[in-house]
Design an enzyme around this catalytic site. Structure first.
Site, PDB file in Angstrom:
ATOM      1  N   CYS A 319       0.886  -1.182  -0.029  1.00 52.68           N
ATOM      2  CA  CYS A 319       0.108  -0.005   0.004  1.00 52.68           C
ATOM      3  C   CYS A 319       0.898   1.185   0.037  1.00 52.68           C
ATOM      4  CB  CYS A 319      -1.051  -0.185   1.034  1.00 52.68           C
ATOM      5  SG  CYS A 319      -0.178   0.016   2.901  1.00 52.68           S
ATOM      6  N   GLU A 353      -2.680   0.764  -4.181  1.00 46.63           N
ATOM      7  CA  GLU A 353      -2.389  -0.633  -3.845  1.00 46.63           C
ATOM      8  C   GLU A 353      -1.587  -1.167  -5.120  1.00 46.63           C
ATOM      9  OE1 GLU A 353      -3.280  -3.694  -0.688  1.00 46.63           O
ATOM     10  OE2 GLU A 353      -3.521  -1.615  -0.651  1.00 46.63           O
TER      11      GLU A 353
END
Length: 364
Positions: A319, A353
């Site tokens: 992330c 992501e």
């Protein structure tokens, strides 16, 4: 996020910019096409947190402006799920009608599922007594949402502290218990796409998988059928409890899950330290060739990077593209990037992501 701060028509350009930045940073290690998975622009976020501000005899939702750190009033939350937006005014009505529910209420957290289940946590600066429980139970019945009350040293669960979620991946329906205060992916649509991408990237093999930072077994449930055995680790007690529930719910029987940090597993794997938590578990009996890591934004620390470099195949979910690239720079000494994909888990933010699969270099 203030709903006035973005223009839906700008989303495609914003996502292209984020994706382009990542592609540019990865080009030193990978030049083939990168798959892209944009998000819906509204109603994609399944959880939300709001401050509660008080004005005389009424309360309202507020959030913190990112740049100025000032609070601003929130009457709707368009990036939140439709269920969150439905419940926001209904909950506020009951709170403003009842002093017991409103007094010293500090914040509200919503957790919803794609099937319409909802869990609402009310956080107070006061002790919660039976009178509060009675009023909250009445409100719960009207809202048809599960209610939890929290204050210092207290957690009052009126019915249950979780919602049930499911995803359709590779002709399988995967079911999950998502527990209050336990991390879950906020964007359900993108999480399903991420699970599908990881699943299709792994062929069935007579090998074993080790997974670090497994959380509530979000990836474990999807990937377990592809491997002979899976050894999963997670440091959070609550996440481990949810993970075990999710494994049973999906009839997964080839997973061993242990509560330990990535550093501790590295010590155990390299036989530098014995752990009572591994009593009865013989790591040498596993035939590991793949490791899956989904670390926090800080990325992999040095011991975990050394551990990761020992595996033939690495599935890296990140992330934070900055720490990911920093880690790939080191892993590139032993591995090459096989494929990569970007998933817009967090529209309207700079965050992205990313999934990257690396394979150990074969030297002739």
């Amino acid at each position: 996020m203030n709903d006035h701060y973005y223009n839906i028509d700008d989303y495609k350009d914003q996502f292209a910019c984020k994706s382009g930045d990542f592609k540019n940073s990865l080009k030193h290690y990978y030049t083939r096409p990168i798959e892209e998975f944009p998000s819906s622009v509204k109603h994609y976020r399944m959880r939300a947190e709001f401050r509660i501000c008080h004005n005389k005899d009424s309360a309202y939702y507020a959030m913190t402006e990112e740049k100025t750190r000032r609070l601003y009033r929130v009457d709707q939350f368009l990036i939140g799920s439709k269920k969150i937006n439905q419940l926001m005014p209904e909950l506020l009505h009951y709170i403003n009608e009842c002093l017991v529910l409103r007094q010293k209420l500090f914040s509200v957290e919503f957790l919803t599922s794609t099937h319409g289940e909802a869990l609402i946590t009310l956080i107070y600066h006061k002790h919660l007594d039976p009178i509060w429980s009675a009023k909250a139970t009445s409100m719960q019945n009207h809202l048809r949402a599960y209610i939890i009350g929290r204050s210092r040293g207290q957690k009052l669960v009126l019915t249950q502290d979780y919602v049930s979620e499911s995803f359709f991946v590779n002709n399988r329906v995967l079911t999950y218990r998502q527990t209050e205060s336990c991390f879950t992916q906020p964007n359900a649509e993108i999480n399903q796409k991420l699970l599908h991408w990881v699943d299709k990237s792994c062929a069935e093999a007579p090998w074993d998988l080790v997974e670090l930072y497994c959380g509530n077994c979000n990836f474990t449930v999807a990937l377990a059928p592809k491997f002979q055995k899976v050894f999963a680790t997670e440091v959070s007690k609550l996440a481990v409890k949810s993970a075990k529930t999710n494994l049973v719910a999906n009839n997964i029987k080839n997973v061993t899950i242990v509560r330990m940090s990535s550093e501790e597993f590295s010590q155990a794997f390299n036989r530098k330290r014995n752990f009572r938590r591994l009593s009865g578990i013989e790591l040498e009996r596993f035939m590991f060739n793949t490791i899956l890591v989904d670390p926090p934004r800080s990325g992999l620390d040095e011991p975990t990077l050394r551990l990761t470099s020992q595996f033939d195949r690495v599935i890296y979910i990140s992330c934070n593209t900055v720490t990911l690239i920093s880690n790939i720079e080191i892993l590139h000494q032993t591995h090459e990037v096989e494929c990569a994909a970007v998933f817009d888990q967090f529209p309207w933010t700079k965050h992205l992501e990313v999934g990257v699969i690396l394979r150990k270099r074969r030297y002739k």
